[in-house]
Write a protein that holds these residues in place. Structure first.
Motif, PDB file in Angstrom:
ATOM      1  N   VAL A  72       2.251  -8.210  -5.751  1.00  0.00           N
ATOM      2  CA  VAL A  72       1.826  -9.446  -6.419  1.00  0.00           C
ATOM      3  C   VAL A  72       1.196 -10.411  -5.418  1.00  0.00           C
ATOM      4  N   VAL A  73       1.819 -10.569  -4.253  1.00  0.00           N
ATOM      5  CA  VAL A  73       1.301 -11.505  -3.245  1.00  0.00           C
ATOM      6  C   VAL A  73      -0.066 -11.062  -2.733  1.00  0.00           C
ATOM      7  N   THR A  74      -0.200  -9.789  -2.423  1.00  0.00           N
ATOM      8  CA  THR A  74      -1.492  -9.300  -1.921  1.00  0.00           C
ATOM      9  C   THR A  74      -2.577  -9.399  -2.990  1.00  0.00           C
ATOM     10  N   ALA A  75      -2.231  -9.166  -4.242  1.00  0.00           N
ATOM     11  CA  ALA A  75      -3.222  -9.302  -5.307  1.00  0.00           C
ATOM     12  C   ALA A  75      -3.654 -10.758  -5.455  1.00  0.00           C
ATOM     13  N   MET A  76      -2.722 -11.685  -5.302  1.00  0.00           N
ATOM     14  CA  MET A  76      -3.063 -13.102  -5.408  1.00  0.00           C
ATOM     15  C   MET A  76      -3.943 -13.538  -4.246  1.00  0.00           C
ATOM     16  N   LEU A  77      -3.657 -13.041  -3.042  1.00  0.00           N
ATOM     17  CA  LEU A  77      -4.462 -13.404  -1.883  1.00  0.00           C
ATOM     18  C   LEU A  77      -5.870 -12.829  -1.975  1.00  0.00           C
ATOM     19  N   SER A  78      -5.994 -11.661  -2.575  1.00  0.00           N
ATOM     20  CA  SER A  78      -7.312 -11.051  -2.710  1.00  0.00           C
ATOM     21  C   SER A  78      -8.182 -11.785  -3.716  1.00  0.00           C
TER      22      SER A  78
ATOM     23  N   GLY B 276       0.807  -1.222   0.000  1.00  0.00           N
ATOM     24  CA  GLY B 276       0.000   0.000   0.000  1.00  0.00           C
ATOM     25  C   GLY B 276       0.832   1.260   0.000  1.00  0.00           C
ATOM     26  N   PHE B 277       1.768   1.342   0.956  1.00  0.00           N
ATOM     27  CA  PHE B 277       2.600   2.546   1.025  1.00  0.00           C
ATOM     28  C   PHE B 277       3.580   2.601  -0.148  1.00  0.00           C
ATOM     29  N   GLY B 278       4.086   1.433  -0.577  1.00  0.00           N
ATOM     30  CA  GLY B 278       5.068   1.425  -1.652  1.00  0.00           C
ATOM     31  C   GLY B 278       4.497   1.931  -2.954  1.00  0.00           C
ATOM     32  N   ILE B 279       3.245   1.531  -3.255  1.00  0.00           N
ATOM     33  CA  ILE B 279       2.642   1.974  -4.516  1.00  0.00           C
ATOM     34  C   ILE B 279       2.534   3.494  -4.561  1.00  0.00           C
TER      35      ILE B 279
END
Length: 811
Positions: free
Chosen positions: A180-186, A77-80
């Protein structure tokens, strides 16, 4: 154009362009596009597997500690939000505002492209991408086909060129991974969509970098001079003479032996050749070498170096090895890094004259000069050093009479046998261009010996030579040279069989035909297998008939042994002849059956005392007898099976029309002088030598009976094996009908250019059995049993026989 560096070195070079198009970016762009296309095709064919993999990954990542998952979410979130500001600040600190604008433009364009493509995909244009990149959701919609954040972020980072930046690079990598990981988990996007998003972002960034150019990282000449002086090279002048020599920048430097910074280091006063390898041009030579590696087999070219450091170390090591061998060649006197993206090597060039210029100056090479060239080659071969570029512009002769090299080449240390033989073939051609084929071979034999020189014969082909050599061979004066060299080398050992030409290309027409033919045949076999319940069929098989199939399979090898014994004019031991036929069965794994048969049998007859031409003629006679056996049994089987009555023994109109056409074509070929010369010089002498031996077979009734009887036993045993295979599964078609199926299937199957006719014979025989009334559920397992007995079962015995025959020097 010129100036004086901080170490007092005069530097002469034009201004370095601010932006460059890196060849490596073009290679990466092509590789990413192909990878993305391949990934989409794999995802399309593996729909069920893709869903299972996604579930496994989601379960594996969701099982991570809650603290780590929360941390990944924060990093994403913060990185984007913050990463683009950090990248922008880094570019501004490096005074690259234009690159920042391009990076932001790439990110914006990537976002717009993703929105447009996503809408098209969700609307079903094309439907293939909709199936691959999305899946239905519980609300009745579909997941996003692409992740706009990932595509834009990767495009921005690619154009910003953050590789090598101390802090930005690891932070950016962490942000992308977390996203990528958070998008996959969502589970808002599929795994295929995530991977495609990463590749698409990279693709867009590379296209921007290639289209607008990247900021040059080439070090200027004063930095190169300073780095070399710091290593102990007393440079006084450095001038750029070529901005691109095989991907390098080439400088000509001048040194002085006075006041050397490090006494004891031997850097003679005079010119030095400086090669600068940098990231902007490094990919050019590596890309060319990669294409050669993909196109040609090992030995012809060295695999490209993946990093500047590995290339620097390889070139330095090659120069030191040549110097240690006492061969005049560019001697490295200093190597160093020049900044984070470049490296430099300084060489002391050998003094001498290229051999192609000696021909112009003195009309050719003397015997002493030829001896010097081959003495150098002997030393390279002895130390297993491969050069790979021994063209006419690479070999020189020094004033003291030694042969040397103008370039260290892209060679190898501890080179394999094929690579060393390619070097030898190249040098034979290079010398022949100066003094002719006869003197080239004679001078090489005088120094290296016949055994060493003959080893180059299979490698004497244009594709194994350097581009400059191939260009010279294209001249009218030199076109016959390669053929003359082959004939001269072959004449050194006229009593032995000429070795086959080594295939250097990875992909040939035969490879393509083999893959296509094998694929088509395999498709038919798999289609037939899908209609059969093998478990039920095997459980009801009659194993007595199966053993009969194996017995007939063994009889085929006995028949081939008897036929070969009848064709040969010397007595042969039956057990060794039988073992040779078993070895042929093993060779069928790696070559079409006819090729393995001819090669091994010819070799066996030579070892048994026959001359090469007579051995080849004897094997040909045995093949001809088998063809006659084919024809006779096919006619008999056709008549007995009832199909022969439908045929007319009078010539068909088509055959009558074809025969004169064939005669005219043959006569037309014989009217060509080159064809006539080939027939008179290569074919007729062998026929004259072999015909008396062949006629001797028919003058001896015993040998004639063995020849024809063995051929009939061979083919009849194949028919018997197929008959037993059908009987083993409860079917009893007539023997004559099965014979017709076998002969027709064998002819069709042998046309498929796969080892042993794999796929083609199975498909042809299965279809043939169904045409004579055998159900497909029986025809397929019957053919598989037949092939198991006649092809697969003899292979381990053939492997043992081949090794045994080689051990006793019978092959």
């Amino acid at each position: 154009m010129g100036g004086v560096s901080g170490h007092g070195v005069e530097v002469v070079e034009p201004p370095i362009p601010a932006r460059v198009r890196r060849p490596a970016d073009a290679v990466r762009l092509l590789a990413v596009a192909l990878l993305m296309l391949l990934g989409l095709l794999v995802a399309e064919f593996g729909v069920d597997t893709r869903g299972a993999v996604e579930q496994d990954l989601v379960q594996a990542t969701s099982g991570l500690p809650a603290v780590l998952l929360t941390l990944l979410g924060w990093v994403s979130g913060f990185g984007i939000v913050l990463l683009p500001f950090g990248v922008g600040a880094d570019l501004l600190l490096r005074r690259r505002p234009l690159q920042l604008v391009q990076a932001l433009a790439a990110a914006v364009l990537a976002g717009i492209l993703v929105i447009v493509v996503s809408q098209l995909v969700l609307d079903g244009h094309p439907d293939l991408l909709r199936t691959v990149l999305t899946r239905p959701t519980e609300t009745g919609g579909r997941t996003d086909p692409l992740d706009v954040v990932i595509v834009s972020l990767v495009a921005l980072l690619t154009v910003a060129d953050i590789v090598g930046r101390k802090w930005v690079s690891p932070i950016a990598t962490a942000v992308v991974v977390a996203t990528v990981v958070t998008a996959m988990l969502s589970q808002t996007v599929t795994l295929a969509a995530l991977l495609t998003s990463l590749l698409l972002g990279w693709l867009i960034g590379l296209a921007f970098r290639l289209g607008f150019g990247a900021v040059s990282t080439r070090p200027p000449g004063d930095q190169v001079a300073q780095a070399l002086v710091d290593t102990g090279i007393p440079l006084t002048r450095l001038e750029l003479v070529d901005a691109n020599v095989d991907g390098d920048r080439r400088y000509l430097g001048a040194t002085t032996a006075d006041d050397q910074p490090h006494p004891g280091e031997h850097v003679p006063a005079g010119p030095v050749d400086v090669r600068v390898i940098d990231r902007d041009t490094f990919g050019l030579a590596s890309g060319r070498r990669l294409l050669r590696v993909l196109r040609l087999r090992n030995g012809f070219t060295r695999a490209p170096s993946l990093t500047l450091r590995s290339e620097l170390e390889h070139r330095t090591l090659m120069g030191l090895l040549l110097d240690q061998a006492g061969i005049p060649a560019p001697r490295p006197v200093g190597s160093c890094e020049v900044g984070p993206f470049a490296a430099a090597i300084a060489f002391v060039e050998p003094v001498g004259t290229r051999i192609d210029r000696l021909r112009e100056e003195q009309g050719g090479l003397t015997d002493e000069q030829l001896r010097a060239v081959w003495t150098m080659a002997a030393e390279l071969q002895r130390r297993h050093i491969a050069h790979r570029s021994l063209g006419p512009d690479a070999v020189l002769l020094t004033p003291d009479g030694r042969a040397g090299l103008r370039r260290n080449g892209a060679g190898d240390l501890a080179a394999d046998d094929v690579t060393l033989r390619i070097d030898l073939a190249q040098l034979l051609t290079t010398v022949a261009l100066q003094v002719g084929a006869e003197r080239s071979v004679a001078s090489a034999v005088a120094v290296l010996g016949e055994d060493a020189v003959v080893r180059a014969l299979p490698l004497l082909q244009k594709i194994a030579l350097t581009p400059s050599t191939r260009e010279l061979l294209g001249d009218d004066d030199h076109k016959p040279l390669l053929g003359a060299l082959r004939e001269r080398l072959a004449s050194l050992r006229p009593e032995t069989e000429q070795p086959e030409t080594v295939e250097l290309r990875r992909v040939t027409l035969r490879t393509i035909v083999t893959l296509v033919g094998g694929g088509v045949a395999g498709y038919f076999v798999l289609t037939q297998l899908a209609q059969v319940n093998l478990g039920d069929v095997v459980s009801s098989a009659n194993w007595a008939w199966a053993l009969g199939c194996v017995a007939f399979a063994f009889a085929t090898f006995a028949g081939a042994s008897v036929a070969l014994s009848g064709a040969a004019s010397v007595p042969l031991r039956f057990h060794r002849t039988l073992m040779t036929q078993l070895a042929v069965a093993f060779s069928g794994l790696v070559a079409p059956a006819a090729i393995g048969n001819i090669a091994l049998n010819t070799r066996y007859l030579q070892r048994s005392g026959l001359k090469p031409a007579v051995a080849a003629a004897s094997v040909g006679l045995a093949q001809a007898a088998q063809f006659c056996s084919y024809f006779v049994l096919l006619v008999i089987g056709s008549v007995l099976a009832g199909t022969g009555l439908q045929l007319s023994f009078s010539p068909s109109p088509k055959l009558v029309a074809v025969i004169p056409v064939v005669v005219i074509v043959v006569l037309g070929l014989l009217a060509v002088p080159k064809v006539r010369a080939f027939v008179s010089k290569r074919v007729l002498p062998q026929i004259r030598q072999a015909v008396p031996q062949v006629l001797a077979v028919f003058q001896t009734p015993r040998r004639t009976v063995k020849l024809l009887g063995g051929a009939l036993l061979l083919d009849a045993s194949f028919v018997g094996a197929l008959v037993c295979a059908t009987r083993a599964f409860g079917q009893e078609p007539s023997v004559a009908a099965v014979a017709v199926v076998y002969f027709a299937g064998a002819i069709i199957g042998s046309a498929v250019p796969t080892p042993g006719g794999l796929g083609g014979i199975e498909a042809a025989l299965s279809y043939g059995l169904t045409t004579i009334g055998v159900p497909i559920a029986i025809a397929v397992p019957a053919v598989l049993l037949y092939r198991l007995a006649t092809y697969w079962l003899p292979i381990p015995f053939g492997w043992w026989s081949l090794n045994r025959l080689q051990k006793v020097k019978a092959l």
